[in-house]
Design an enzyme around this catalytic site. Structure first.
Site, mmCIF file in Angstrom:
data_model
loop_
_atom_site.group_PDB
_atom_site.id
_atom_site.type_symbol
_atom_site.label_atom_id
_atom_site.label_comp_id
_atom_site.label_asym_id
_atom_site.label_seq_id
_atom_site.Cartn_x
_atom_site.Cartn_y
_atom_site.Cartn_z
ATOM 1 N N ARG A 24 -18.988 0.946 -21.168
ATOM 2 C CA ARG A 24 -18.440 -0.357 -21.677
ATOM 3 C C ARG A 24 -19.549 -1.179 -22.431
ATOM 4 O O ARG A 24 -19.383 -1.801 -23.387
ATOM 5 C CB ARG A 24 -17.873 -1.035 -20.454
ATOM 6 C CG ARG A 24 -16.501 -0.382 -19.891
ATOM 7 C CD ARG A 24 -15.807 -1.151 -18.932
ATOM 8 N NE ARG A 24 -14.530 -0.622 -18.575
ATOM 9 C CZ ARG A 24 -13.969 -0.131 -17.409
ATOM 10 N NH1 ARG A 24 -14.480 -0.686 -16.326
ATOM 11 N NH2 ARG A 24 -12.746 0.181 -17.297
ATOM 12 N N GLY A 37 -6.197 10.742 -13.332
ATOM 13 C CA GLY A 37 -6.019 12.274 -13.131
ATOM 14 C C GLY A 37 -5.722 12.853 -14.228
ATOM 15 O O GLY A 37 -6.314 13.920 -14.781
ATOM 16 N N HIS A 60 -20.170 -0.218 -8.465
ATOM 17 C CA HIS A 60 -19.055 -0.396 -9.661
ATOM 18 C C HIS A 60 -18.737 -2.156 -9.619
ATOM 19 O O HIS A 60 -18.345 -2.449 -8.668
ATOM 20 C CB HIS A 60 -17.779 0.451 -9.327
ATOM 21 C CG HIS A 60 -17.101 0.553 -10.337
ATOM 22 N ND1 HIS A 60 -17.547 0.435 -11.869
ATOM 23 C CD2 HIS A 60 -15.694 0.850 -10.538
ATOM 24 C CE1 HIS A 60 -16.290 0.794 -12.523
ATOM 25 N NE2 HIS A 60 -15.126 0.935 -11.790
ATOM 26 N N ARG A 110 -10.048 -6.501 0.783
ATOM 27 C CA ARG A 110 -10.749 -5.336 0.645
ATOM 28 C C ARG A 110 -10.817 -4.374 1.657
ATOM 29 O O ARG A 110 -10.544 -3.136 1.295
ATOM 30 C CB ARG A 110 -12.252 -5.607 0.447
ATOM 31 C CG ARG A 110 -13.174 -5.258 -0.696
ATOM 32 C CD ARG A 110 -14.573 -5.862 -0.813
ATOM 33 N NE ARG A 110 -15.284 -5.020 -0.033
ATOM 34 C CZ ARG A 110 -16.123 -4.033 -0.743
ATOM 35 N NH1 ARG A 110 -15.786 -4.016 -2.171
ATOM 36 N NH2 ARG A 110 -16.754 -3.223 -0.194
HETATM 37 N N1 APR Z 1 -2.601 13.431 -2.497
HETATM 38 C C1 APR Z 1 -2.365 13.626 -3.616
HETATM 39 N N2 APR Z 1 -2.033 12.525 -4.704
HETATM 40 C C2 APR Z 1 -1.924 11.343 -3.885
HETATM 41 C C3 APR Z 1 -1.896 11.167 -2.817
HETATM 42 C C4 APR Z 1 -2.416 12.164 -2.059
HETATM 43 N N3 APR Z 1 -2.518 11.895 -0.486
HETATM 44 N N4 APR Z 1 -1.662 9.583 -2.479
HETATM 45 C C5 APR Z 1 -1.379 9.333 -3.848
HETATM 46 N N5 APR Z 1 -1.579 10.251 -4.630
HETATM 47 C C6 APR Z 1 -1.260 10.175 -6.016
HETATM 48 C C7 APR Z 1 -0.183 9.372 -6.690
HETATM 49 O O1 APR Z 1 1.085 10.095 -6.186
HETATM 50 C C8 APR Z 1 -0.417 8.769 -8.140
HETATM 51 O O2 APR Z 1 0.091 9.711 -8.728
HETATM 52 O O3 APR Z 1 -2.578 9.509 -6.655
HETATM 53 C C9 APR Z 1 -2.284 9.065 -8.031
HETATM 54 C C10 APR Z 1 -2.855 8.139 -8.511
HETATM 55 O O4 APR Z 1 -2.516 7.440 -9.644
HETATM 56 P P1 APR Z 1 -2.141 5.973 -10.396
HETATM 57 O O5 APR Z 1 -1.369 5.146 -9.513
HETATM 58 O O6 APR Z 1 -1.857 6.148 -11.878
HETATM 59 O O7 APR Z 1 -3.794 5.463 -10.228
HETATM 60 P P2 APR Z 1 -4.935 5.783 -11.364
HETATM 61 O O8 APR Z 1 -4.899 4.633 -12.216
HETATM 62 O O9 APR Z 1 -4.789 6.897 -11.885
HETATM 63 O O10 APR Z 1 -6.251 5.328 -10.586
HETATM 64 C C11 APR Z 1 -6.596 6.195 -9.395
HETATM 65 O O11 APR Z 1 -8.846 5.836 -9.488
HETATM 66 O O12 APR Z 1 -9.885 4.139 -10.717
HETATM 67 C C12 APR Z 1 -9.503 4.397 -9.351
HETATM 68 O O13 APR Z 1 -8.953 2.211 -8.705
HETATM 69 C C13 APR Z 1 -8.377 3.420 -8.915
HETATM 70 O O14 APR Z 1 -8.434 4.197 -6.756
HETATM 71 C C14 APR Z 1 -7.598 4.068 -8.207
HETATM 72 C C15 APR Z 1 -7.703 5.612 -8.630
#
Ligand code: APR
Length: 316
Positions: free
Chosen positions: A155, A18, A179, A92
């Site tokens: 990629r 994000g 994917h 999964r």
């Molecule tokens: N509302 C808002 N944010 C949320 C919620 C929610 N209900 N639940 C979780 N989050 C936030 C978490 O707090 C965290 O900051 O989503 C974020 C996810 O970030 P990361 O753990 O850093 O994961 P990231 O690597 O960004 O991947 C996110 O994208 O590529 C896909 O498989 C990956 O499903 C995953 C997603």
């Protein structure tokens, strides 16, 4: 939020992907960005940091961070990266359940505060989460689209360029399907300045590069050890945001809702789409060989299994 200010892009989930989406969107001057997360301080801190990079990078777009969904009101594009990664020992179906609950909650808020937006889903398992989002939002299918194909093709393009010693800019590719493992590569449609790679390298090398692409996410997880890829995923999402906000109508591979295309319906799967202001403006139907079609069908069956999982746990 400052009174009267309208933001263009919202990123739900201010984690690695994000925040990187926000970074690229600001750097490409696509518009002002709202970062939303459940963790207090995280989106606020990242948004402030990103805004402070503006004078150095030369952009004047700003970001705000918030824990309040009402701040996404009026956004044209909402990117959903909220979710958990699959952890060792998780099946999964466990992931479908965990992220399915998060997507349901997120969609309720998008429906309430940004009902006219185009929604880009990034959370995995991607095609299954797209389907859930569509059903939860009740938006027209063209306004709910998933990011995967641009990343997989990026990629492959980078690997082909390195193999042949040419610029990545000269390499184009198209791929279909889900994917990762279930990706359906199309070497015939993978070209270097218009020349198919089938004329430029032996089959074994093409197969090796495709295998590496298929396993591209895992290769990065194995190196990072904690967490998964975020730069190329973030860049891929930002490119989709650009296509939508600038009404570019570029043909890109995205996860889209099929309504009879490729003889399939009521499922999300990676296909070439024309991406513009309205979201998925058209799904292109490529001519496929029997083998390619069978692979696409297997990929869609796998997604259907995930959708069935959503039904079993009562999320649909
Ligand atoms: N509302 C808002 N944010 C949320 C919620 C929610 N209900 N639940 C979780 N989050 C936030 C978490 O707090 C965290 O900051 O989503 C974020 C996810 O970030 P990361 O753990 O850093 O994961 P990231 O690597 O960004 O991947 C996110 O994208 O590529 C896909 O498989 C990956 O499903 C995953 C997603």
């Amino acid at each position: 939020m400052p009174a009267g200010k309208r933001f263009s892009v919202a990123c739900i989930g201010a984690g690695n992907v994000g925040a990187t989406v926000a970074q690229y969107c600001l750097d490409m001057e696509l518009g002002d960005v709202v970062l939303v997360d459940v963790v207090e301080g995280l989106p606020q801190g990242k948004a402030l940091d990103l805004t402070e990079a503006g004078p150095v990078r030369g952009y004047s777009c700003v970001a705000i961070g918030t824990n309040d969904y009402s701040d996404i009101a009026g956004c044209d594009v909402v990117v959903v990266t909220a979710g958990l990664p699959r952890k060792p020992g998780m099946t999964r179906l466990d992931l479908v359940e965990k992220n399915g609950k998060i997507i349901s909650e997120v969609c309720e808020n998008i429906g309430r505060y940004a009902p006219e937006s185009v929604v880009i889903i990034v959370t995995n398992p991607l095609d299954v989460m797209c389907y859930l989002a569509l059903k939860r939002l009740g938006f027209p299918p063209r306004r709910v689209v998933g990011m995967a194909g641009i990343l997989d093709s990026a990629r492959l393009r980078s690997f082909v360029a390195a193999e042949l010693g040419v610029s990545m800019k000269n390499v184009d590719t198209m791929l279909l399907g889900s994917h990762g493992d279930q990706m359906v590569p199309l070497p015939r449609y993978t070209t270097v300045s218009g020349v198919p790679i089938t004329q430029l390298m032996p089959k074994e090398r093409i197969d090796a590069l495709i295998k590496r692409t298929r396993e591209g996410g895992g290769e990065i997880v194995a190196l990072l050890k904690t967490g998964s890829a975020f730069y190329a995923p973030g860049a891929s999402v930002a490119r989709m945001v650009q296509c939508i906000l600038h009404d570019e109508r570029q043909i890109v591979p995205c996860s889209a809702y099929l309504t009879g295309q490729y003889d399939m319906k009521d499922v999300y799967i990676g296909v070439p789409v024309r991406l513009g202001k309205g979201g998925v403006e058209e799904i292109l139907e490529l001519e496929l060989t029997d083998e390619e079609y069978a692979a696409l069908k297997a990929s869609a069956d796998d997604v259907r299994e995930g959708i069935e999982g959503l039904r079993k746990i009562g999320l649909l």
